[in-house]
Design a protein around this motif. Structure first.
Motif, PDB file in Angstrom:
ATOM      1  N   ASP A  16     -10.820 -47.253  93.976  1.00  0.00           N
ATOM      2  CA  ASP A  16      -9.973 -46.097  93.692  1.00  0.00           C
ATOM      3  C   ASP A  16     -10.714 -44.991  92.936  1.00  0.00           C
ATOM      4  O   ASP A  16     -10.160 -43.920  92.713  1.00  0.00           O
ATOM      5  N   THR A  18     -11.542 -44.894  89.764  1.00  0.00           N
ATOM      6  CA  THR A  18     -10.872 -44.676  88.490  1.00  0.00           C
ATOM      7  C   THR A  18     -11.707 -45.349  87.408  1.00  0.00           C
ATOM      8  O   THR A  18     -11.630 -46.564  87.217  1.00  0.00           O
ATOM      9  N   LYS A  76      -7.579 -50.347  99.266  1.00  0.00           N
ATOM     10  CA  LYS A  76      -6.921 -50.144  97.977  1.00  0.00           C
ATOM     11  C   LYS A  76      -5.583 -50.873  97.934  1.00  0.00           C
ATOM     12  O   LYS A  76      -5.209 -51.448  96.917  1.00  0.00           O
ATOM     13  N   GLY A  80      -5.113 -53.761  95.369  1.00  0.00           N
ATOM     14  CA  GLY A  80      -4.098 -53.382  94.386  1.00  0.00           C
ATOM     15  C   GLY A  80      -2.957 -54.377  94.336  1.00  0.00           C
ATOM     16  O   GLY A  80      -2.470 -54.737  93.258  1.00  0.00           O
ATOM     17  N   GLY A 129      -0.826 -45.279  84.212  1.00  0.00           N
ATOM     18  CA  GLY A 129      -0.389 -45.268  85.611  1.00  0.00           C
ATOM     19  C   GLY A 129       0.462 -44.050  85.932  1.00  0.00           C
ATOM     20  O   GLY A 129       0.359 -43.476  87.021  1.00  0.00           O
ATOM     21  N   LYS A 132      -1.852 -40.998  85.979  1.00  0.00           N
ATOM     22  CA  LYS A 132      -2.793 -41.040  87.108  1.00  0.00           C
ATOM     23  C   LYS A 132      -2.041 -40.951  88.436  1.00  0.00           C
ATOM     24  O   LYS A 132      -2.092 -41.840  89.246  1.00  0.00           O
ATOM     25  N   GLU A 133      -1.342 -39.898  88.640  1.00  0.00           N
ATOM     26  CA  GLU A 133      -0.657 -39.625  89.909  1.00  0.00           C
ATOM     27  C   GLU A 133       0.259 -40.763  90.354  1.00  0.00           C
ATOM     28  O   GLU A 133       0.262 -41.151  91.514  1.00  0.00           O
ATOM     29  N   ASP A 135       0.405 -44.208  89.980  1.00  0.00           N
ATOM     30  CA  ASP A 135      -0.253 -45.338  90.645  1.00  0.00           C
ATOM     31  C   ASP A 135       0.644 -46.571  90.496  1.00  0.00           C
ATOM     32  O   ASP A 135       0.698 -47.188  89.438  1.00  0.00           O
ATOM     33  N   CYS A 136       1.344 -46.925  91.577  1.00  0.00           N
ATOM     34  CA  CYS A 136       2.332 -48.017  91.505  1.00  0.00           C
ATOM     35  C   CYS A 136       1.681 -49.370  91.245  1.00  0.00           C
ATOM     36  O   CYS A 136       2.313 -50.256  90.680  1.00  0.00           O
TER      37      CYS A 136
END
Length: 186
Positions: A16, A18, A76, A80, A129, A132-133, A135-136
């Motif tokens: 990702d 990140t 991802k 994830g 989370g 950061k847009e 992030d589920c």
């Protein structure tokens, strides 16, 4: 299990792109790995050859796992999901002691300091989370962990007994010990 959780989150962070996720989890991975290596090497019950074999197998298995998931499954969504499931399993694992706690009506089954720091950790990662847009994969397990740890803190206080709880220094033995030590200095 913690080492695999850190490994999967580190892979997720790399995929990702990140940096807080992969730096934090690679650090956790390295600390967990060094702890496991030291623990295995200090086991005197096992022959030296077996201890070294276990360390080699552990490091090789983790390296192969990392390479497999990073090189062959760089999705991802898959990484994830695996990371979120592992994280939720770790967050909910202390629930195995809830039944014993209710039977004994005793909060010794819940370590308050660990629960508070896990609550803070989940709070920070949930906020990250959201920042950061949305992030589920980061929000869901950490928000559920936040709720669970809040529940654990309330359960701890539900069975709090100041007479036998040593955390706050209220038990009678400690008070007696303090009075004895004060009389020696007078």
């Amino acid at each position: 299990f913690t080492i695999m959780n850190c490994e999967f989150w580190a892979i997720y962070g790399v995929i990702d792109k990140t940096w807080p996720v992969y730096v934090t989890n690679f650090t956790g991975f390295a600390l967990n790995l060094s702890y496991l290596i030291i623990f295995v090497l200090w086991q005197k019950k096992l022959p030296k050859f077996n201890r070294i074999s276990i360390v080699i197998a552990l490091v090789s298995g983790l390296a192969l796992c990392f390479l497999f998931f990073y090189l062959f499954i760089p999705s991802k969504t898959i990484i994830g999901t695996l990371s979120a499931v592992m994280d939720m399993c770790m967050c909910f694992s202390p629930f195995q002691y809830v039944n014993e706690m209710y039977k004994a009506r005793n909060n010794d089954y819940i370590p308050l300091s660990i629960t508070i720091f896990l609550w803070l950790n989940n709070l920070v990662w949930t906020a990250f989370g959201f920042l950061k847009e949305l992030d589920c994969f980061i929000i869901l397990p950490n928000f559920l962990g936040l709720l669970f740890n809040t529940n654990q803190i309330f359960m701890w206080y539900q069975f709090y007994d100041p007479k036998k709880n040593k955390l706050w220094g209220n038990n009678e033995e400690e008070k007696k010990g303090l009075k004895d030590s004060e009389s020696k200095f007078e």
